[in-house]
Design an enzyme around this catalytic site. Sequence first.
Site, PDB file in Angstrom:
ATOM      1  N   LYS A  97      -5.918  -1.922  -2.702  1.00 30.26           N
ATOM      2  CA  LYS A  97      -7.061  -1.636  -1.824  1.00 30.26           C
ATOM      3  C   LYS A  97      -7.823  -2.921  -1.512  1.00 30.26           C
ATOM      4  O   LYS A  97      -8.255  -3.141  -0.387  1.00 30.26           O
ATOM      5  CB  LYS A  97      -8.011  -0.634  -2.490  1.00 30.26           C
ATOM      6  N   ARG A 153      -5.944  10.267 -11.108  1.00 32.35           N
ATOM      7  CA  ARG A 153      -5.297  10.945  -9.968  1.00 32.35           C
ATOM      8  C   ARG A 153      -4.859   9.888  -8.973  1.00 32.35           C
ATOM      9  O   ARG A 153      -5.508   9.649  -7.969  1.00 32.35           O
ATOM     10  CB  ARG A 153      -6.279  11.940  -9.341  1.00 32.35           C
ATOM     11  N   ASN A 178      -0.508  11.711  -0.187  1.00 34.10           N
ATOM     12  CA  ASN A 178       0.229  10.462  -0.397  1.00 34.10           C
ATOM     13  C   ASN A 178       0.893  10.445  -1.760  1.00 34.10           C
ATOM     14  O   ASN A 178       0.431  11.130  -2.664  1.00 34.10           O
ATOM     15  CB  ASN A 178      -0.754   9.284  -0.315  1.00 34.10           C
ATOM     16  N   TYR A 191       0.867  -1.173   0.000  1.00 32.57           N
ATOM     17  CA  TYR A 191       0.000   0.000   0.000  1.00 32.57           C
ATOM     18  C   TYR A 191       0.908   1.228   0.000  1.00 32.57           C
ATOM     19  O   TYR A 191       2.097   1.125  -0.329  1.00 32.57           O
ATOM     20  CB  TYR A 191      -0.883  -0.118   1.258  1.00 32.57           C
ATOM     21  N   GLU A 215     -12.113   4.988  -6.774  1.00 29.42           N
ATOM     22  CA  GLU A 215     -10.809   5.275  -6.183  1.00 29.42           C
ATOM     23  C   GLU A 215      -9.943   6.076  -7.140  1.00 29.42           C
ATOM     24  O   GLU A 215      -9.789   5.707  -8.314  1.00 29.42           O
ATOM     25  CB  GLU A 215     -10.121   3.935  -5.851  1.00 29.42           C
ATOM     26  N   ASP A 216      -9.387   7.145  -6.657  1.00 28.85           N
ATOM     27  CA  ASP A 216      -8.379   7.929  -7.378  1.00 28.85           C
ATOM     28  C   ASP A 216      -8.824   8.392  -8.770  1.00 28.85           C
ATOM     29  O   ASP A 216      -8.048   8.353  -9.736  1.00 28.85           O
ATOM     30  CB  ASP A 216      -7.045   7.155  -7.417  1.00 28.85           C
ATOM     31  N   ASP A 230     -13.917   6.475  -1.922  1.00 30.16           N
ATOM     32  CA  ASP A 230     -12.961   6.355  -0.829  1.00 30.16           C
ATOM     33  C   ASP A 230     -12.237   7.675  -0.554  1.00 30.16           C
ATOM     34  O   ASP A 230     -11.989   8.027   0.597  1.00 30.16           O
ATOM     35  CB  ASP A 230     -11.947   5.273  -1.226  1.00 30.16           C
ATOM     36  N   ASP A 231     -11.908   8.397  -1.608  1.00 30.99           N
ATOM     37  CA  ASP A 231     -11.123   9.622  -1.443  1.00 30.99           C
ATOM     38  C   ASP A 231     -11.964  10.756  -0.864  1.00 30.99           C
ATOM     39  O   ASP A 231     -11.445  11.596  -0.141  1.00 30.99           O
ATOM     40  CB  ASP A 231     -10.520  10.039  -2.788  1.00 30.99           C
TER      41      ASP A 231
HETATM   42  O1  LIG Z   1      -4.341   5.184  -1.041  1.00 36.12           O
HETATM   43  C1  LIG Z   1      -4.094   5.842  -0.017  1.00 36.12           C
HETATM   44  O2  LIG Z   1      -3.100   5.677   0.673  1.00 36.12           O
HETATM   45  C2  LIG Z   1      -5.095   6.876   0.439  1.00 36.12           C
HETATM   46  C3  LIG Z   1      -5.870   7.362  -0.704  1.00 36.12           C
HETATM   47  O3  LIG Z   1      -6.957   6.911  -0.995  1.00 36.12           O
HETATM   48  C4  LIG Z   1      -5.217   8.321  -1.616  1.00 36.12           C
HETATM   49  O4  LIG Z   1      -4.195   8.913  -1.268  1.00 36.12           O
HETATM   50  O5  LIG Z   1      -5.758   8.482  -2.713  1.00 36.12           O
HETATM   51 MG   LIG Z   2      -7.343   7.055  -3.057  1.00 35.81          MG
END
Ligand SMILES: O=C([O-])CC(=O)C(=O)O
Ligand SMILES: [Mg+2]
Length: 591
Positions: free
Chosen positions: A210, A192, A447, A139, A282-283, A305-306
């Site tokens: 994830k 992203r 991150n 991760y 996600e992202d 999630d974000d």
């Molecule tokens: O993935 C991770 O560490 C946390 C998160 O969702 C991101 O930064 O987009």
């Molecule tokens: Mg994310």
Amino acid sequence: MESTLKEMRDGASVLDMDPKSTVGGGVEDVYGEDRATEDILVTPWTFSVASGYTLLRDPHHNKGLSFTEKERDAHYLRGLLPPAIVSQALQEKKVMHNLRKYQVPLQRYMAMMDLQERNERLFYKLLIDNVEELLPVVYTPTVGEACQKYGSILRRPQGLYISLKEKGKILEVLKNWPKKSIQVIVVTDGERILGLGDLGCQGMGIPVGKLALYTALGGIRPSVCLPVTIDVGTNNEQLLKDEFYIGLRQRRATGQEYSELLHEFMCAVKQNYGEKVLIQFEDFANHNAFELLAKYGTTHLVFNDDIQGTASVVLAGVVAALKLVGGTLAEQTFLFLGAGEAGTGIAELIALEMSKQTKAPLEETRKKIWLVDSKGLIVSSRKESLQHFKKHWAHEHEPVKTLLDAVKAIKPTMLIGSSGVGQTFTKEVVEAMASFNERPVIFALSNPTSQSECTAEEAYSWTKGRAIFASGSPFDPVECNGKVFVPGQSNNAYIFPGFGLGLVISGAIRVHDDMLLASSEALAGQVAEENFEKGLIYPPFSNIRKISAEIAANVAAKAYDLGLATRLPRPANLVKYAESCMYSPVYRSYR
Ligand SMILES: O=C([O-])CC(=O)C(=O)O
Ligand SMILES: [Mg+2]
């Protein structure tokens, strides 16, 4: 078909549909064959018992040298394995020993991916038993570097790739996946990835990572997890030129072309897996993230999630930090650097919780929260030119250009960085926070580690150990003035595995904001006195499965209370029930 899709968009529940309707496969008819109309293709699935060489090559069932004598006889394994019989514990010891010899984090990542492809249960056993050591490998931060180099390090593809080439065929593509019954999908379009920007198709590392955490931290069975990357191209010039790039070599499709592909995906998922499959976005880049969540929030079980996971984990940290800072939530003033998914998502959830606690209207509680974006403090004179998701935060104030000036003008008690840009909490900014706060609260959420707003060491040394610090990516404990401080990891990994488990065990069909508050509350409740003593506002990850069960139970309880749960009757003890549902990676015995 058209009318069915329309019903799905309009939020008709599968539960009140004609049972012969074409949507809703995934309840009993897992293959969707009985419900398929003549124009829907079905797949002729066959199953066989794996044995011999095939068994050793099947990561779901492979146990390596742990196969017993009896199993070696019964499953045609004689001669295919050396004579020694080794316990899972010894295998674990050996793999950990080998992993620790790698100095380069990416090598550890690759070794873990190889293990996942070779022996799934051993992979999860390792991850669960050594969570604090291995989380930074599978991760953030290492997964970020892995995505940047995914084309070069890829051995065996993981997850499902859906590109523009698959337009019109997404349902068939889903049927190519070997598992028919899916409960959690994590999907990205790679635009992203963490704070690293557009990594196109190579963003696949994120859904894969994830979902590994869904299993290890939340106990969702690996066979019901599906990582998906939607490839609509990339605007990353470097990748487009990279001979090892694995995605479509074109600039990103946008507008109608983009939304049509996404819509086909969303409809195909519901048609193939039913109403209760959780789709975690996600992202995605800001504009698409907000739009997709709003568009599908009423027709699908979706979770961003974000926006939502990050909001929930930060609210938990904020609530826990109040124990150290003193005062109520409504007495705090918040300043954010970053007004994207994370920033506005967190701000909104904090305002919602404040409003619940004080009974003040949301419009009032939002005024305690200020955001800075790339153009400076968000103020009312900028309102016209702001993107819609920032408009709530345009309060009355004269324009302020820099973060430092905003800190001095607003005098926040809590400073939260979520812009994806590193080194933005400078010494001056942190010292300013310390000049008017006895215990300045600082969240450096971006991150991976390279994008962190400041390091743990900086936060503690610039405030002479007075800061309460948490970050999105992990930092080691820091010694400052003879005292050891343990920084918290304010990462949505605390929330989404338990949150998803809560949805799955209650058979929830929609996500509601109150479930986010419920998961936040459960997490904040897990911080112990001994954690606070070290300045830590999150419980250690080593307890994560217990924490996930608590979160799942709180989320499920909310789903039942809100009438959104379909798994009836409601279990009497939801924590025990959640624990009993969790996947264990211990080897099974074969008959
Ligand atoms: O993935 C991770 O560490 C946390 C998160 O969702 C991101 O930064 O987009
Ligand atoms: Mg994310």
